[in-house]
Design a protein around this motif. Structure first.
Motif, PDB file in Angstrom:
ATOM      1  N   ASP A  54       0.825  -1.214   0.000  1.00 33.11           N
ATOM      2  CA  ASP A  54       0.000   0.000   0.000  1.00 33.11           C
ATOM      3  C   ASP A  54       0.856   1.259   0.000  1.00 33.11           C
ATOM      4  OD1 ASP A  54      -0.947  -0.150   3.536  1.00 33.11           O
ATOM      5  OD2 ASP A  54       0.988  -0.270   2.518  1.00 33.11           O
ATOM      6  N   GLY A  55       2.145   1.089  -0.276  1.00 36.47           N
ATOM      7  CA  GLY A  55       3.005   2.245  -0.497  1.00 36.47           C
ATOM      8  C   GLY A  55       3.744   2.802   0.700  1.00 36.47           C
ATOM      9  N   ASN A  56       3.604   2.188   1.847  1.00 38.17           N
ATOM     10  CA  ASN A  56       4.354   2.651   3.014  1.00 38.17           C
ATOM     11  C   ASN A  56       5.821   2.304   2.852  1.00 38.17           C
ATOM     12  OD1 ASN A  56       2.191   3.767   4.464  1.00 38.17           O
ATOM     13  ND2 ASN A  56       1.576   1.729   5.146  1.00 38.17           N
ATOM     14  N   THR A  57       6.675   3.253   3.202  1.00 35.82           N
ATOM     15  CA  THR A  57       8.115   3.060   3.025  1.00 35.82           C
ATOM     16  C   THR A  57       8.860   3.170   4.344  1.00 35.82           C
ATOM     17  OG1 THR A  57       8.428   5.403   2.534  1.00 35.82           O
ATOM     18  CG2 THR A  57       8.088   3.924   0.664  1.00 35.82           C
ATOM     19  N   LYS A  58      10.031   2.513   4.356  1.00 38.57           N
ATOM     20  CA  LYS A  58      10.915   2.588   5.509  1.00 38.57           C
ATOM     21  C   LYS A  58      12.340   2.648   4.968  1.00 38.57           C
ATOM     22  CE  LYS A  58      12.308   0.119   9.712  1.00 38.57           C
ATOM     23  NZ  LYS A  58      12.056  -1.072  10.563  1.00 38.57           N
ATOM     24  N   TYR A  59      13.157   3.508   5.571  1.00 32.57           N
ATOM     25  CA  TYR A  59      14.537   3.671   5.122  1.00 32.57           C
ATOM     26  C   TYR A  59      15.506   3.547   6.295  1.00 32.57           C
ATOM     27  CZ  TYR A  59      12.635   5.723   0.825  1.00 32.57           C
ATOM     28  OH  TYR A  59      11.960   5.926  -0.353  1.00 32.57           O
ATOM     29  N   ALA A  60      16.699   3.062   5.991  1.00 33.81           N
ATOM     30  CA  ALA A  60      17.769   3.130   6.969  1.00 33.81           C
ATOM     31  C   ALA A  60      18.143   4.591   7.164  1.00 33.81           C
ATOM     32  CB  ALA A  60      18.976   2.343   6.481  1.00 33.81           C
ATOM     33  N   ASP A  61      18.528   4.943   8.384  1.00 36.10           N
ATOM     34  CA  ASP A  61      18.886   6.339   8.669  1.00 36.10           C
ATOM     35  C   ASP A  61      20.022   6.816   7.763  1.00 36.10           C
ATOM     36  OD1 ASP A  61      18.367   6.137  12.281  1.00 36.10           O
ATOM     37  OD2 ASP A  61      16.975   6.533  10.641  1.00 36.10           O
ATOM     38  N   SER A  62      20.914   5.912   7.424  1.00 36.55           N
ATOM     39  CA  SER A  62      22.098   6.287   6.650  1.00 36.55           C
ATOM     40  C   SER A  62      21.782   6.668   5.204  1.00 36.55           C
ATOM     41  CB  SER A  62      23.111   5.140   6.653  1.00 36.55           C
ATOM     42  OG  SER A  62      22.535   3.971   6.105  1.00 36.55           O
ATOM     43  N   VAL A  63      20.575   6.346   4.719  1.00 42.22           N
ATOM     44  CA  VAL A  63      20.245   6.644   3.320  1.00 42.22           C
ATOM     45  C   VAL A  63      19.079   7.611   3.179  1.00 42.22           C
ATOM     46  CG1 VAL A  63      21.078   4.346   2.669  1.00 42.22           C
ATOM     47  CG2 VAL A  63      18.610   4.752   2.929  1.00 42.22           C
ATOM     48  N   LYS A  64      18.471   8.003   4.288  1.00 41.82           N
ATOM     49  CA  LYS A  64      17.337   8.923   4.222  1.00 41.82           C
ATOM     50  C   LYS A  64      17.747  10.229   3.545  1.00 41.82           C
ATOM     51  CE  LYS A  64      14.687   7.303   8.216  1.00 41.82           C
ATOM     52  NZ  LYS A  64      14.241   7.590   9.598  1.00 41.82           N
ATOM     53  N   GLY A  65      16.900  10.675   2.635  1.00 42.50           N
ATOM     54  CA  GLY A  65      17.183  11.907   1.912  1.00 42.50           C
ATOM     55  C   GLY A  65      18.046  11.709   0.684  1.00 42.50           C
ATOM     56  N   ARG A  66      18.640  10.534   0.529  1.00 44.84           N
ATOM     57  CA  ARG A  66      19.493  10.252  -0.632  1.00 44.84           C
ATOM     58  C   ARG A  66      18.918   9.157  -1.515  1.00 44.84           C
ATOM     59  NH1 ARG A  66      24.435   8.167   0.048  1.00 44.84           N
ATOM     60  NH2 ARG A  66      23.937   7.077   2.001  1.00 44.84           N
ATOM     61  N   PHE A  67      18.281   8.158  -0.916  1.00 46.70           N
ATOM     62  CA  PHE A  67      17.731   7.032  -1.654  1.00 46.70           C
ATOM     63  C   PHE A  67      16.204   7.121  -1.659  1.00 46.70           C
ATOM     64  CE2 PHE A  67      21.364   3.747  -0.824  1.00 46.70           C
ATOM     65  CZ  PHE A  67      22.284   4.673  -1.266  1.00 46.70           C
ATOM     66  N   THR A  68      15.613   6.648  -2.753  1.00 41.81           N
ATOM     67  CA  THR A  68      14.160   6.593  -2.861  1.00 41.81           C
ATOM     68  C   THR A  68      13.748   5.237  -3.404  1.00 41.81           C
ATOM     69  OG1 THR A  68      14.050   8.980  -3.296  1.00 41.81           O
ATOM     70  CG2 THR A  68      12.106   7.653  -3.842  1.00 41.81           C
ATOM     71  N   ILE A  69      12.852   4.579  -2.692  1.00 40.23           N
ATOM     72  CA  ILE A  69      12.320   3.302  -3.158  1.00 40.23           C
ATOM     73  C   ILE A  69      10.951   3.535  -3.777  1.00 40.23           C
ATOM     74  CG2 ILE A  69      11.258   2.687  -0.936  1.00 40.23           C
ATOM     75  CD1 ILE A  69      12.113  -0.238  -1.533  1.00 40.23           C
ATOM     76  N   SER A  70      10.684   2.832  -4.870  1.00 39.11           N
ATOM     77  CA  SER A  70       9.387   2.929  -5.516  1.00 39.11           C
ATOM     78  C   SER A  70       9.024   1.562  -6.079  1.00 39.11           C
ATOM     79  CB  SER A  70       9.405   3.986  -6.631  1.00 39.11           C
ATOM     80  OG  SER A  70      10.357   3.640  -7.630  1.00 39.11           O
ATOM     81  N   ARG A  71       7.780   1.442  -6.498  1.00 42.12           N
ATOM     82  CA  ARG A  71       7.285   0.118  -6.880  1.00 42.12           C
ATOM     83  C   ARG A  71       6.281   0.256  -8.011  1.00 42.12           C
ATOM     84  NH1 ARG A  71       4.744  -3.960  -2.319  1.00 42.12           N
ATOM     85  NH2 ARG A  71       3.638  -5.342  -3.722  1.00 42.12           N
ATOM     86  N   ASP A  72       6.377  -0.634  -8.975  1.00 47.28           N
ATOM     87  CA  ASP A  72       5.404  -0.740 -10.063  1.00 47.28           C
ATOM     88  C   ASP A  72       4.657  -2.055  -9.848  1.00 47.28           C
ATOM     89  OD1 ASP A  72       3.991  -1.169 -12.429  1.00 47.28           O
ATOM     90  OD2 ASP A  72       5.538  -0.215 -13.654  1.00 47.28           O
ATOM     91  N   ASN A  73       3.479  -1.974  -9.265  1.00 47.40           N
ATOM     92  CA  ASN A  73       2.745  -3.188  -8.924  1.00 47.40           C
ATOM     93  C   ASN A  73       2.357  -3.994 -10.168  1.00 47.40           C
ATOM     94  OD1 ASN A  73       2.917  -2.663  -6.180  1.00 47.40           O
ATOM     95  ND2 ASN A  73       0.959  -1.596  -6.115  1.00 47.40           N
ATOM     96  N   ALA A  74       2.078  -3.309 -11.244  1.00 41.60           N
ATOM     97  CA  ALA A  74       1.665  -4.004 -12.471  1.00 41.60           C
ATOM     98  C   ALA A  74       2.802  -4.851 -13.034  1.00 41.60           C
ATOM     99  CB  ALA A  74       1.195  -2.990 -13.497  1.00 41.60           C
TER     100      ALA A  74
END
Length: 121
Positions: A54-74
């Motif tokens: 449902d699109g909720n994300t979690k990041y390691a503190d060391s990558v916050k603001g630099r990395f972005t996770i995304s998903r194509d469900n189809a």
């Protein structure tokens, strides 16, 4: 059988960017969550980023603001956009999926084989 295949690793200079992709294929009924972990030489595998169905994300503190996770469900595909890369980001990056293969089985953890990211000048 479920398979996860990563792509997009390689060598990049400090401050540069890379985009990783991971496609899940095979017998898939539903995907609860997908994510990226990494393991540097001599260190334990650690969570980098995770995204639920449902699109909720979690990041390691060391990558916050630099990395972005995304998903194509189809496409059953997850991406990791990595910006402002640092030498300490050097590691093998593994894709993880929490996937139900059929309607009558529990969700299980599946792993890709990993892709190497090297940040060096």
């Amino acid at each position: 059988q479920v398979q996860l295949v990563e792509s997009g690793g390689g060598l990049v200079q400090p401050g540069g960017s890379l985009r990783l992709a991971c496609a899940a294929s095979g017998s898939i009924f539903s995907i609860n969550a997908m994510g990226w972990y990494r393991q540097a030489p001599g260190k334990e595998r650690e969570l980098v980023a995770r995204i639920t169905n449902d699109g909720n994300t979690k990041y390691a503190d060391s990558v916050k603001g630099r990395f972005t996770i995304s998903r194509d469900n189809a496409k059953n595909t997850v991406y990791l956009q990595m910006n402002s890369l640092k030498p300490e980001d050097t590691a093998v990056y593994y894709c993880n999926g929490v996937i139900r293969a059929t309607s009558y089985t529990y969700a299980m953890n599946y792993w890709g084989k990993g892709t190497l990211v090297t940040v060096s000048s």
